[in-house]
Scaffold this motif. Structure first.
Motif, PDB file in Angstrom:
ATOM      1  N   UNK A  36       0.860  -1.189   0.000  1.00  0.00           N
ATOM      2  CA  UNK A  36       0.000   0.000   0.000  1.00  0.00           C
ATOM      3  C   UNK A  36       0.893   1.234   0.000  1.00  0.00           C
ATOM      4  N   UNK A  37       0.643   2.142  -0.940  1.00  0.00           N
ATOM      5  CA  UNK A  37       1.359   3.409  -1.014  1.00  0.00           C
ATOM      6  C   UNK A  37       0.474   4.495  -0.410  1.00  0.00           C
ATOM      7  N   UNK A  38       1.059   5.300   0.485  1.00  0.00           N
ATOM      8  CA  UNK A  38       0.281   6.343   1.157  1.00  0.00           C
ATOM      9  C   UNK A  38       0.833   7.702   0.745  1.00  0.00           C
ATOM     10  N   UNK A  39      -0.013   8.564   0.209  1.00  0.00           N
ATOM     11  CA  UNK A  39       0.400   9.914  -0.144  1.00  0.00           C
ATOM     12  C   UNK A  39       0.212  10.821   1.071  1.00  0.00           C
ATOM     13  N   UNK A  40       1.337  11.281   1.652  1.00  0.00           N
ATOM     14  CA  UNK A  40       1.261  12.140   2.839  1.00  0.00           C
ATOM     15  C   UNK A  40       1.282  13.617   2.481  1.00  0.00           C
ATOM     16  N   UNK A  97      -4.627  19.181   9.102  1.00  0.00           N
ATOM     17  CA  UNK A  97      -5.926  18.559   9.381  1.00  0.00           C
ATOM     18  C   UNK A  97      -5.780  17.131   9.915  1.00  0.00           C
ATOM     19  N   UNK A  98      -4.547  16.625   9.938  1.00  0.00           N
ATOM     20  CA  UNK A  98      -4.285  15.324  10.573  1.00  0.00           C
ATOM     21  C   UNK A  98      -3.143  15.499  11.566  1.00  0.00           C
ATOM     22  N   UNK A  99      -3.259  14.901  12.737  1.00  0.00           N
ATOM     23  CA  UNK A  99      -2.174  14.956  13.722  1.00  0.00           C
ATOM     24  C   UNK A  99      -1.218  13.793  13.481  1.00  0.00           C
ATOM     25  N   UNK A 100      -0.038  13.895  14.096  1.00  0.00           N
ATOM     26  CA  UNK A 100       0.939  12.815  13.973  1.00  0.00           C
ATOM     27  C   UNK A 100       0.351  11.490  14.483  1.00  0.00           C
ATOM     28  N   UNK A 101      -0.361  11.587  15.584  1.00  0.00           N
ATOM     29  CA  UNK A 101      -0.941  10.384  16.187  1.00  0.00           C
ATOM     30  C   UNK A 101      -1.968   9.744  15.251  1.00  0.00           C
ATOM     31  N   UNK A 102      -2.825  10.589  14.661  1.00  0.00           N
ATOM     32  CA  UNK A 102      -3.846  10.079  13.734  1.00  0.00           C
ATOM     33  C   UNK A 102      -3.201   9.434  12.518  1.00  0.00           C
ATOM     34  N   UNK A 103      -2.137  10.087  12.018  1.00  0.00           N
ATOM     35  CA  UNK A 103      -1.462   9.547  10.850  1.00  0.00           C
ATOM     36  C   UNK A 103      -0.873   8.173  11.177  1.00  0.00           C
ATOM     37  N   UNK A 104      -0.184   8.101  12.316  1.00  0.00           N
ATOM     38  CA  UNK A 104       0.440   6.839  12.717  1.00  0.00           C
ATOM     39  C   UNK A 104      -0.612   5.742  12.888  1.00  0.00           C
ATOM     40  N   UNK A 105      -1.775   6.101  13.380  1.00  0.00           N
ATOM     41  CA  UNK A 105      -2.851   5.129  13.578  1.00  0.00           C
ATOM     42  C   UNK A 105      -3.318   4.541  12.237  1.00  0.00           C
ATOM     43  N   UNK A 109      -3.015   0.599  11.007  1.00  0.00           N
ATOM     44  CA  UNK A 109      -4.146  -0.195  10.490  1.00  0.00           C
ATOM     45  C   UNK A 109      -3.798  -0.802   9.139  1.00  0.00           C
ATOM     46  N   UNK A 110      -3.137   0.011   8.268  1.00  0.00           N
ATOM     47  CA  UNK A 110      -2.750  -0.506   6.951  1.00  0.00           C
ATOM     48  C   UNK A 110      -1.763  -1.654   7.096  1.00  0.00           C
ATOM     49  N   UNK A 111      -0.889  -1.539   8.088  1.00  0.00           N
ATOM     50  CA  UNK A 111       0.155  -2.552   8.271  1.00  0.00           C
ATOM     51  C   UNK A 111      -0.435  -3.924   8.563  1.00  0.00           C
ATOM     52  N   UNK A 112      -1.692  -3.957   9.022  1.00  0.00           N
ATOM     53  CA  UNK A 112      -2.344  -5.251   9.267  1.00  0.00           C
ATOM     54  C   UNK A 112      -2.878  -5.867   7.973  1.00  0.00           C
ATOM     55  N   UNK A 132       4.428  12.257   8.234  1.00  0.00           N
ATOM     56  CA  UNK A 132       4.858  11.142   7.380  1.00  0.00           C
ATOM     57  C   UNK A 132       5.814  10.222   8.121  1.00  0.00           C
ATOM     58  N   UNK A 133       6.684  10.789   8.970  1.00  0.00           N
ATOM     59  CA  UNK A 133       7.639   9.913   9.661  1.00  0.00           C
ATOM     60  C   UNK A 133       7.037   9.311  10.933  1.00  0.00           C
ATOM     61  N   UNK A 134       5.905   9.874  11.382  1.00  0.00           N
ATOM     62  CA  UNK A 134       5.321   9.394  12.637  1.00  0.00           C
ATOM     63  C   UNK A 134       4.908   7.927  12.546  1.00  0.00           C
ATOM     64  N   UNK A 135       4.440   7.527  11.346  1.00  0.00           N
ATOM     65  CA  UNK A 135       3.958   6.160  11.226  1.00  0.00           C
ATOM     66  C   UNK A 135       5.000   5.174  10.750  1.00  0.00           C
ATOM     67  N   UNK A 136       6.219   5.643  10.484  1.00  0.00           N
ATOM     68  CA  UNK A 136       7.215   4.797   9.831  1.00  0.00           C
ATOM     69  C   UNK A 136       8.142   4.138  10.836  1.00  0.00           C
ATOM     70  N   UNK A 137       8.670   2.969  10.456  1.00  0.00           N
ATOM     71  CA  UNK A 137       9.662   2.273  11.277  1.00  0.00           C
ATOM     72  C   UNK A 137      11.032   2.300  10.614  1.00  0.00           C
ATOM     73  N   UNK A 138      11.056   2.655   9.337  1.00  0.00           N
ATOM     74  CA  UNK A 138      12.331   2.800   8.629  1.00  0.00           C
ATOM     75  C   UNK A 138      12.159   3.848   7.528  1.00  0.00           C
ATOM     76  N   UNK A 139      13.282   4.279   6.946  1.00  0.00           N
ATOM     77  CA  UNK A 139      13.213   5.369   5.969  1.00  0.00           C
ATOM     78  C   UNK A 139      14.098   5.102   4.764  1.00  0.00           C
TER      79      UNK A 139
END
Lengths: 261, 275
Positions: A36-40, A97-105, A109-112, A132-139
């Motif tokens: 899944x590609x996410x446009x941030x 319009x989106x917080x870091x926490x919301x983005x990471x959430x 969900x997508x990761x599942x 964009x980096x809030x939800x990531x585990x690597x870059x």
């Protein structure tokens, strides 16, 4: 098992984040991974154009966060690669319009649902970057061999390391003949300055402008020069050790008899 | 009650205020900084007093493109926060004395900029310079909002790519109707346009519909000059440099012809390396 969550970032704009996201994602999907590609880049979305799905957008990530639709409803499946989907950004909203926490959430969900989530980061280091980096585990850090791009990449790498995100580098738009004439920094120069591990070297190829404008990832063309390069990047991401393609300009004989990349 | 100051009441006529022009694009990497440096250098080389303001706090690059990075001592935030005077922060160009740079802070955030104070600073600069060119950061976040706030004119830089055109279109909308907005189409490759593999200038402007200041060819000498920190506009022998000089003349009003499109190299030029 949860997916790998990888942000594609750069600091400087226009170095090829979106093109990289689309092509590495498509190459992973070609290998059978669910991607899944996410446009941030809320407000200035472009990943939909590069994948040619702009007319099929119904819902976007802001609507997901605001609970106006289900996450699955907002995903657009690619018509060419059944394992590839995109979650588009909103075009007429702000990054705030989106917080870091919301983005990471949303990313969690997508990761599942898949094997790889690739997040296309906006330019700059403001709110959109932090999301964009809030939800990531690597870059993956994309840079070009230009002083200004390297300086911006250096700043971004500092921010990623502060957060403990492992990162690897793609040096994009190398022109071997300019490196040879001393008019362009070499890949070694770039990795030395940034002291980062290399994931890929992508030559400057005008062909990609055309495929991008037509909304078709270049890796869908088996004969294109860049296809093999993006496929090698995908294999390296998956942990294979793949030698780097030599970008030395072809010698006289190679030019006449062709050369396997 | 109105304070009425009769015209001509002072000894010296007030100097006309300089023009504040923001160089913006939405999408990054389309050439804002290169355009700011080269248009500024060309205006200054023709005798105007020009200051270039880097609004990209945290990701500054205008100093590098101008080759002045080693001379930066103070930056915009130092001035806004009273740590340095405007004069202390201005860096003079090595080549053109009437060209100055006000650098951005590199280790600060865009949110640190007080919008009202930045607007006042641009006002102060307009009293002293003929042109204040503001190099806008990519995106449409806080840094963009600050960069455009004090500008009454804008140059939108766009490349012939659908993503750049879409972002530029969004920016034109955000700039609103109160500003004079003009277009530079950057990095055109005539042979790709001819083969139908690149949007033409007409394609771009069919969407944006802006007055055209100039069309810049995609030429390696721009990359080389940027890496060297020497604006190509100051190279009398460079065709791209002459395009930038023509753009400067259209801005100053000394030129009003239609912008030329970059032409394809002939077979012999390709063969013998003519640029």
């Amino acid at each position: 098992m949860a997916a790998r969550r990888i942000v594609v970032t750069s600091g400087k704009g226009g170095v090829g984040k979106t093109t990289t996201t689309a092509n590495v994602g498509a190459a992973l999907a070609q290998r059978g991974q669910r991607v899944v590609l996410v446009d941030a880049d809320i407000g200035l979305r472009n990943l939909d154009l590069v994948l040619g799905v702009e007319k099929r957008i119904v819902f976007d990530i802001v609507e997901v966060v605001e609970g106006r639709c289900q996450l699955r409803q907002a995903l657009i499946k690619d018509k060419r690669l059944e394992n590839l989907a995109i979650l588009p950004a909103a075009q007429t909203r702000d990054k705030t319009s989106i917080s870091e926490l919301q983005f990471a959430e949303v990313i969690n969900q997508l990761a599942e649902l898949c094997d790889y989530v690739l997040i296309d980061c906006p330019a700059g280091i403001e709110h959109g970057f932090r999301n964009a980096i809030a939800g990531a585990a690597e870059a993956i850090v994309v840079t070009t061999p230009e002083v200004s791009a390297i300086r911006d990449a250096d700043r971004v790498i500092g921010k990623l390391r502060e957060r403990g995100l492992p990162l690897r580098l793609i040096v994009n738009r190398i022109r071997p003949e300019m490196v040879r004439s001393g008019d362009m920094l070499s890949v070694d120069d770039v990795t030395d300055i940034l002291s980062a591990e290399l994931l890929g070297i992508v030559p400057d190829d005008p062909e990609i402008i055309d495929t991008t404008n037509r909304g078709e990832p270049i890796v869908l063309q088996p004969e294109a020069r860049l296809t093999a390069i993006y496929q090698k990047i995908a294999r390296r991401l998956e942990g294979e050790i793949v030698p780097f393609t030599s970008l030395n300009p072809p010698g006289f004989l190679e030019r006449f008899f062709g050369k396997a990349g | 009650m109105h304070d009425v100051i009769p015209q001509g009441a002072t000894d010296a006529p007030p100097k006309a205020r300089g023009r504040a022009i923001v160089v913006t694009s939405g999408k990054g990497g389309v050439g804002k900084t290169t355009t700011t440096a080269n248009v500024g250098a060309a205006l200054a080389a023709s005798g105007a007093a020009v200051v270039l303001v880097d609004a990209d706090v945290g990701l500054r690059n205008l100093d590098i493109v101008m080759g002045l990075e080693a001379r930066v001592r103070h930056h915009v935030l130092d001035v806004l926060e009273g740590l340095a005077s405007v004069d202390e922060a201005l860096v003079s160009d090595k080549r053109v004395p009437s060209l100055k740079l006000l650098a951005a802070a590199q280790t600060r955030e865009k949110d640190d900029v007080d919008t009202a104070a930045f607007r006042d600073l641009i006002g102060t600069l307009r009293d002293r310079f003929d042109y204040v060119l503001i190099d806008c950061p990519a995106g449409i976040e806080m840094g963009f909002a600050n960069a455009i706030v004090a500008a009454d004119e804008a140059i939108v830089v766009c490349t012939p790519e659908v993503s750049a055109v879409r972002d530029a279109d969004r920016v034109v909308g955000l700039l609103g109707d109160g500003r004079k907005v003009q277009l530079i189409v950057n990095r055109v490759r005539p042979e790709m346009v001819r083969k139908g593999k690149m949007l033409s200038v007409d394609d771009v402007n069919a969407i944006l519909r802006l007055p055209l200041l100039g069309v810049i060819a995609d030429a390696p000498d721009v990359i080389i000059s940027t890496n060297k920190g020497e604006p190509v506009a100051l190279d009398a022998a460079s065709p791209v440099g002459s395009t930038y000089r023509a753009i400067a003349e259209r801005i100053s009003g000394t030129r009003s012809d239609e912008p030329e499109l970059p032409r394809e190299k002939s077979f012999f030029e390709k063969l013998f390396g003519g640029r």
